[in-house]
Design an enzyme around this catalytic site. Structure first.
Site, PDB file in Angstrom:
ATOM      1  CG  MET A   1     -57.555  83.212 -12.030  1.00  0.00           C
ATOM      2  SD  MET A   1     -56.821  84.176 -13.384  1.00  0.00           S
ATOM      3  CE  MET A   1     -57.245  83.167 -14.802  1.00  0.00           C
TER       4      MET A   1
ATOM      5  CG  ASP B   1     -51.522  82.517 -15.390  1.00  0.00           C
ATOM      6  OD1 ASP B   1     -50.995  82.344 -16.501  1.00  0.00           O
ATOM      7  OD2 ASP B   1     -51.386  83.571 -14.730  1.00  0.00           O
TER       8      ASP B   1
ATOM      9  CG  ASP C   1     -61.663  97.765  -2.147  1.00  0.00           C
ATOM     10  OD1 ASP C   1     -60.817  97.790  -3.057  1.00  0.00           O
ATOM     11  OD2 ASP C   1     -62.810  98.206  -2.294  1.00  0.00           O
TER      12      ASP C   1
ATOM     13  CE  LYS D   1     -49.604  84.327 -11.911  1.00  0.00           C
ATOM     14  NZ  LYS D   1     -50.957  84.576 -12.449  1.00  0.00           N
TER      15      LYS D   1
ATOM     16  CG  HIS E   1     -53.940  91.515 -16.907  1.00  0.00           C
ATOM     17  ND1 HIS E   1     -53.745  90.390 -17.672  1.00  0.00           N
ATOM     18  CD2 HIS E   1     -54.603  91.092 -15.795  1.00  0.00           C
ATOM     19  CE1 HIS E   1     -54.277  89.343 -17.050  1.00  0.00           C
ATOM     20  NE2 HIS E   1     -54.787  89.751 -15.917  1.00  0.00           N
TER      21      HIS E   1
ATOM     22  CG  ASP F   1     -59.278  86.334 -23.004  1.00  0.00           C
ATOM     23  OD1 ASP F   1     -60.187  86.209 -23.840  1.00  0.00           O
ATOM     24  OD2 ASP F   1     -58.797  85.385 -22.376  1.00  0.00           O
TER      25      ASP F   1
END
Length: 347
Positions: A161, A164, A234, A248, A252, A302
């Site tokens: 991550m 990325d 949270d 970011k 998704h 994915d």
């Protein structure tokens, strides 16, 4: 000839996994860095002498290099009568020490726990809700519990991550940073992990007070950068106030209902005058050809197999942001990365 071409295409698909795993092998052997540090193309015996694991099967190395040359990762040329291997353009992304190195992403995506859910794609088609059948069938539990129970895989995941984030943020800072962060004095990176992404902003805009907001187990593994404030929490319960909220590769991971809830929390956290939410996520471009079109569609699979999430088209983002979450508007900026920048304006 048409039959031959069609059959060849199917054979290439059948063995598509081979390219991923041969690439993984090249990373594990550190081939690109060995050639890069040498400064010039190398013979097979020279390459062999630099490999960490000894002895080296010369025939196996030759056959792996032949495949990597066919993949156009490395070059092959005859210099002074000797066969030598050099770096093709994609190999520079295997060289360590710069933001666009992709090694950690390769190691994450070719790991067993990342690839195994694809064996249960058919079972996922019968899933009408709940957790991801594919990942659970492959690994025995959902992805977040699996990572919490396997620290070495969690480290691999976090490094992937972070990789990325480096790729995406270096593109963002180059392509649109001056307009995206104009007028912002405080920013909270929701789900910001170990802080890799927001560090780019903190360094480029020292006047912006940057905070990473994530779960306690994530914050516990953060390096503790002095220019960044780390806060446990949270996002479904509360999001700290700031001029801008950044997310970011967060939305998704979730279905529409959960994304709406997150976006409404973000709306509560920003000021009515000038507040915005910066979403860095994939925008699917299924109707046009782009170098990343296939990869973006793959990321959508994915998400489906691993986290109940999805990648979205612009039409789906518009519905989510404006129609469902009640935002006033949005703007999408394409950058030279898999993701795009979506600036969402609540008021």
């Amino acid at each position: 000839m048409e039959n031959l071409s069609s059959q060849a295409k199917l054979w290439n698909f059948i063995y598509g996994f081979a390219e991923s795993l041969v690439l993984k092998c090249a990373v594990q052997l550190d081939l690109a860095n060995i050639i890069h540090e040498n400064g010039t193309p190398m013979t097979l015996s020279e390459l062999s002498s630099h490999l960490r694991n000894k002895p080296v099967n010369q025939d196996a190395l030759y056959r792996v290099m032949r495949y990597l040359v066919h993949m156009e990762i490395f070059t092959k040329s005859s210099i002074d009568g000797e066969l030598r291997y050099g770096l093709a353009p994609p190999a520079k992304f295997l060289v360590k020490g710069w933001d666009n190195c992709m090694v950690d992403s390769i190691l994450l995506m070719t790991d067993t726990f990342s690839m195994s859910p694809y064996h249960y794609l058919k079972e996922e088609l019968s899933n009408n809700g709940g957790t991801c059948i594919a990942f659970e069938k492959a690994m025995g539990t959902n992805i977040w519990e699996y990572l919490a129970e396997h620290p070495e895989k969690n480290q691999l995941f976090n490094e992937g991550m972070a990789n990325d984030s480096r790729l995406t943020m270096s593109a963002l800072m180059k392509d649109c940073s001056s307009t995206t962060f104009e007028g912002i004095t405080t920013l909270v990176d929701v789900g910001g992990g170990t802080g890799t992404a927001v560090r780019y902003i903190a360094k480029a805009f020292p006047h912006i007070k940057c905070t990473v907001y994530d779960l306690p187990q994530v914050i516990a593994t953060s390096p503790g950068y002095p220019e960044i404030n780390f806060v446990e929490g949270d996002m479904f319960k509360y999001i700290p106030n700031a001029d801008a909220i950044m997310m970011k590769s967060v939305l998704h991971d979730w279905d529409d209902k959960e994304c709406i809830e997150i976006l409404k929390r973000c709306k509560e956290a920003v000021p009515r005058d000038g507040g915005k939410v910066i979403i860095i996520d994939i925008v699917l471009n299924v109707k046009s050809e782009h170098p990343y079109t296939k990869m973006r569609l793959t990321f959508d699979l994915d998400m489906m197999l691993n986290s109940k999430g999805k990648e979205r088209t612009e039409e789906e983002w518009k519905k989510l942001i404006q129609d469902d979450a009640g935002y006033k508007g949005y703007k999408i900026t394409q950058i030279s990365a898999l993701q795009s920048v979506i600036e969402a304006y609540p008021y």
